[in-house]
Design a protein around this motif. Structure first.
Motif, PDB file in Angstrom:
ATOM      1  N   ALA A 134     -16.588  15.549 -58.036  1.00 56.56           N
ATOM      2  CA  ALA A 134     -17.261  15.716 -59.103  1.00 56.56           C
ATOM      3  C   ALA A 134     -18.839  15.518 -58.935  1.00 56.56           C
ATOM      4  O   ALA A 134     -19.704  16.173 -59.314  1.00 56.56           O
ATOM      5  CB  ALA A 134     -16.889  15.169 -60.236  1.00 56.56           C
ATOM      6  N   PRO A 135     -19.183  14.298 -58.501  1.00 59.55           N
ATOM      7  CA  PRO A 135     -20.422  13.828 -58.393  1.00 59.55           C
ATOM      8  C   PRO A 135     -21.235  14.830 -57.217  1.00 59.55           C
ATOM      9  O   PRO A 135     -22.491  14.853 -57.174  1.00 59.55           O
ATOM     10  CB  PRO A 135     -20.434  12.409 -57.729  1.00 59.55           C
ATOM     11  CG  PRO A 135     -19.187  12.136 -57.176  1.00 59.55           C
ATOM     12  CD  PRO A 135     -18.279  13.249 -58.053  1.00 59.55           C
ATOM     13  N   VAL A 399     -26.372  20.389 -76.078  1.00 58.99           N
ATOM     14  CA  VAL A 399     -26.366  18.998 -75.821  1.00 58.99           C
ATOM     15  C   VAL A 399     -26.042  18.574 -74.311  1.00 58.99           C
ATOM     16  O   VAL A 399     -26.677  18.043 -73.815  1.00 58.99           O
ATOM     17  CB  VAL A 399     -25.217  18.390 -76.572  1.00 58.99           C
ATOM     18  CG1 VAL A 399     -25.115  16.909 -76.243  1.00 58.99           C
ATOM     19  CG2 VAL A 399     -25.652  18.275 -78.172  1.00 58.99           C
ATOM     20  N   VAL A 400     -25.006  19.326 -73.613  1.00 55.70           N
ATOM     21  CA  VAL A 400     -24.545  18.816 -72.523  1.00 55.70           C
ATOM     22  C   VAL A 400     -25.388  19.292 -71.488  1.00 55.70           C
ATOM     23  O   VAL A 400     -25.614  18.453 -70.669  1.00 55.70           O
ATOM     24  CB  VAL A 400     -22.981  19.445 -72.376  1.00 55.70           C
ATOM     25  CG1 VAL A 400     -22.510  19.041 -70.654  1.00 55.70           C
ATOM     26  CG2 VAL A 400     -22.103  18.814 -73.407  1.00 55.70           C
ATOM     27  N   SER A 401     -25.576  20.614 -71.245  1.00 57.92           N
ATOM     28  CA  SER A 401     -26.403  20.988 -69.990  1.00 57.92           C
ATOM     29  C   SER A 401     -27.960  20.411 -70.214  1.00 57.92           C
ATOM     30  O   SER A 401     -28.281  19.876 -69.310  1.00 57.92           O
ATOM     31  CB  SER A 401     -26.423  22.412 -69.916  1.00 57.92           C
ATOM     32  OG  SER A 401     -26.899  23.150 -71.062  1.00 57.92           O
ATOM     33  N   PRO A 402     -28.644  20.410 -71.206  1.00 51.90           N
ATOM     34  CA  PRO A 402     -29.927  19.755 -71.294  1.00 51.90           C
ATOM     35  C   PRO A 402     -30.045  18.453 -71.056  1.00 51.90           C
ATOM     36  O   PRO A 402     -30.930  17.747 -70.174  1.00 51.90           O
ATOM     37  CB  PRO A 402     -30.458  20.025 -72.767  1.00 51.90           C
ATOM     38  CG  PRO A 402     -29.723  21.315 -73.105  1.00 51.90           C
ATOM     39  CD  PRO A 402     -28.436  21.062 -72.540  1.00 51.90           C
ATOM     40  N   ASN A 403     -28.916  17.713 -71.403  1.00 49.99           N
ATOM     41  CA  ASN A 403     -28.818  16.155 -71.241  1.00 49.99           C
ATOM     42  C   ASN A 403     -28.477  15.957 -69.768  1.00 49.99           C
ATOM     43  O   ASN A 403     -29.149  14.979 -69.093  1.00 49.99           O
ATOM     44  CB  ASN A 403     -27.697  15.724 -72.129  1.00 49.99           C
ATOM     45  CG  ASN A 403     -27.751  14.199 -71.868  1.00 49.99           C
ATOM     46  OD1 ASN A 403     -28.611  13.541 -72.205  1.00 49.99           O
ATOM     47  ND2 ASN A 403     -26.684  13.304 -71.433  1.00 49.99           N
ATOM     48  N   PHE A 404     -27.730  16.638 -68.973  1.00 50.61           N
ATOM     49  CA  PHE A 404     -27.620  16.661 -67.625  1.00 50.61           C
ATOM     50  C   PHE A 404     -29.021  16.720 -66.840  1.00 50.61           C
ATOM     51  O   PHE A 404     -29.602  16.193 -66.084  1.00 50.61           O
ATOM     52  CB  PHE A 404     -26.486  17.621 -67.163  1.00 50.61           C
ATOM     53  CG  PHE A 404     -25.095  17.058 -66.817  1.00 50.61           C
ATOM     54  CD1 PHE A 404     -25.061  16.186 -65.863  1.00 50.61           C
ATOM     55  CD2 PHE A 404     -24.315  17.459 -67.763  1.00 50.61           C
ATOM     56  CE1 PHE A 404     -23.562  15.731 -65.361  1.00 50.61           C
ATOM     57  CE2 PHE A 404     -22.948  16.798 -67.803  1.00 50.61           C
ATOM     58  CZ  PHE A 404     -22.438  16.074 -66.543  1.00 50.61           C
ATOM     59  N   GLY A 420     -25.413  11.060 -60.321  1.00 52.82           N
ATOM     60  CA  GLY A 420     -24.663  11.918 -60.966  1.00 52.82           C
ATOM     61  C   GLY A 420     -23.124  11.137 -61.431  1.00 52.82           C
ATOM     62  O   GLY A 420     -22.413  11.361 -62.320  1.00 52.82           O
ATOM     63  N   GLY A 421     -22.868  10.154 -60.240  1.00 49.25           N
ATOM     64  CA  GLY A 421     -21.497   9.637 -60.489  1.00 49.25           C
ATOM     65  C   GLY A 421     -21.357   8.744 -61.753  1.00 49.25           C
ATOM     66  O   GLY A 421     -20.645   8.725 -62.344  1.00 49.25           O
TER      67      GLY A 421
END
Length: 505
Positions: A134-135, A399-404, A420-421
């Protein structure tokens, strides 16, 4: 094939990365990582609908079969930060491909498991492989993309995160409907094998070969402290269905103390000039990282738990099949997928305001759904709720993609894996809290009042508390950013002698 590992700074990153040369295969490489990420996140929720069948076929106890879900989530979370740091120090491509290969292997082992013990062991190993993979996904995006392209790439990544969590129940229900019979549940795991093998082959061809920082040393003491701290916090949560919170509540303060010790140890390493597992200056000097991590953790407390609550209400309260139950919440996934891709193109222009608007949409969507399920006729309420859930899904995509993007965009590429981890560890902890607390609250209300409507409304109301807390934090950051821009001052991360940004140890 070369890709710079220099840090980008602020908006207009691409212009500042003088050594950056766009990889012509970067978009095809992105799709390889997204497919792998989709499989790993889908496996968090897809198995839940098959637990009754697995329990019956393997003769397992409820506590044993619960580990098929919770064991995966536990080892997934434990691996994230260490795996990210290894990717930064060594070779993200190699670790990604090794982890993906292991994920495929252990998926096959899960499908072939002859008893519950071997299935749980295979799921623990599968979760560990997913945690190592994932990371590298988010780090490879930072490595391959700059500027507005990075926002678009994280838009696709955010869509993957949102969709994989939301469509797990419907995917599991569809597989069980198609693969009928005593061993039909095994195809929930076998389906990963051909897709994963194809992703490995394409990844070997498309992913860039880039060396890490060259600092191969990994802080073993930090790994131990962080692992023990995360384990202490998550173990009672993953045992919640068997009374783990009541029996093991004392692990929560123990975990908090261990994590404080981890933070002190990391600061000590930085002061000595050594390489920490997770550089604490990420939280103090990299613009938006601490706030973004908090927003993501609070959001996932509500986001992850609501799908189990919906499944319980629709299947037990209304008598829906697993497939029909999944179809009832599909509008959220559709809205989230659409909005996340659009948000990736808007995030550079609107910034944190996009997250604020998204959280308002999610709150309105879930709040409106709760009201409909409480007051509307039960025969029509799920279908009346569909457009309201679609609105909530659009908000979730914002929310999710802009926050990433905003959380990771100013992180130096050399630290991208660990950052990222850590971000995803917070999300996994939030998800563990939500998936333990919200169904638990649902059952508590149902047991006392024997009222399915009241149970689902109160559980969704509790999810909204996490959403509102996330909205408050995002609004604070948005207003602070506006004041900083209007005052003409520099953000802390734009100061020339910033130790993280300047590449000092």
């Amino acid at each position: 094939m070369t890709t710079s590992t220099s840090a980008a700074g602020g908006r207009g990153q691409g212009a500042q990365d003088t050594g950056y040369q766009p990889d012509p295969r970067r978009w095809r490489a992105l799709w390889v990582t997204l497919v792998a990420g989709f499989m790993s996140l889908l496996d968090v929720t897809i198995v839940a609908v098959a637990l009754p069948t697995i329990q019956r076929d393997l003769g397992a106890s409820p506590a044993q079969v619960q580990w098929v879900v919770s064991g995966y989530a536990l080892t997934f979370a434990l691996a994230l930060v260490t795996a990210g740091r290894l990717g930064d120090a060594l070779d993200r491509r190699r670790i990604f491909l090794l982890a993906l290969s292991a994920f495929v292997l252990f998926s096959a082992a899960c499908g072939a498991a002859p008893d519950i013990t071997l299935l749980v062991v295979a799921r623990l190993a599968q979760g560990l492989a997913a945690g190592f993979m994932a990371p590298q996904n988010s780090a490879l995006i930072q490595q391959l993309f700059r500027g507005a392209e990075r926002g678009r790439a994280f838009g696709f990544f955010g869509a993957t995160v949102g969709i994989s969590s939301a469509v797990g129940p419907i995917t599991g229900g569809a597989i069980l409907a198609l693969a009928s019979g005593a061993d039909g549940w095994r195809w929930i795991f076998y389906v990963n094998v051909p897709i994963g093998i194809l992703a490995v082959l394409l990844g070997r061809r498309l992913l860039p070969r880039v060396q890490g920082t060259g600092r191969g040393h990994v802080d073993a003491t930090g790994v131990l402290l962080l692992g023990l701290g995360v384990l202490a916090l998550m173990y009672p949560l993953v045992q919640a269905d068997s009374g783990g919170i009541e029996r093991l509540w004392w692990l929560f303060p123990v975990g908090a103390v261990v994590l404080l010790g981890f933070a002190q140890w990391q600061r000590r390493l930085v002061a000595k000039g050594d390489q920490p597992l997770l550089d604490p200056r990420l939280f103090s000097t990299v613009r938006g990282y601490a706030v973004g991590a908090g927003v993501g953790t609070l959001y996932f407390i509500g986001f992850s738990g609501v799908w189990l609550v919906f499944a319980l209400f629709y299947q037990h309260g209304l008598g829906f099949s697993p497939l029909r139950s999944g179809l009832a919440v599909t509008p959220f996934a559709v809205g989230s997928a659409f909005a996340a891709v659009v948000a990736g193109r808007m995030v550079e222009r609107l910034g944190r305001l996009l997250t604020v608007c998204g959280l308002v949409g999610v709150i309105l969507g879930l709040g409106g759904t709760a009201l409909l399920l409480h007051y509307a006729d039960l025969g029509t309420a799920p279908w009346l709720a569909a457009p309201v859930l679609f609105l909530g899904g659009i908000g979730g995509g914002f929310v999710v993609s802009p926050n990433f993007t905003m959380t990771l965009r100013d992180v130096p590429v050399r630290m991208a894996g660990a950052a990222g981890g850590a971000l995803q560890t917070g999300q996994r902890l939030g998800a563990a809290v939500g998936t333990a607390a919200l169904p638990g609250l649902y059952y508590l209300v149902l047991g006392r009042h024997q009222d399915y409507r009241a149970a689902v409304v109160i559980a969704l109301g509790a999810a909204l508390i996490g959403m509102v807390a996330s909205l408050a934090l995002a609004t604070f950051d948005w207003q602070r950013d506006r004041r900083t821009r209007s005052g003409g001052g520099k953000r802390p991360q734009e100061v020339a002698d910033d130790p993280v940004r300047s590449g000092q140890p």
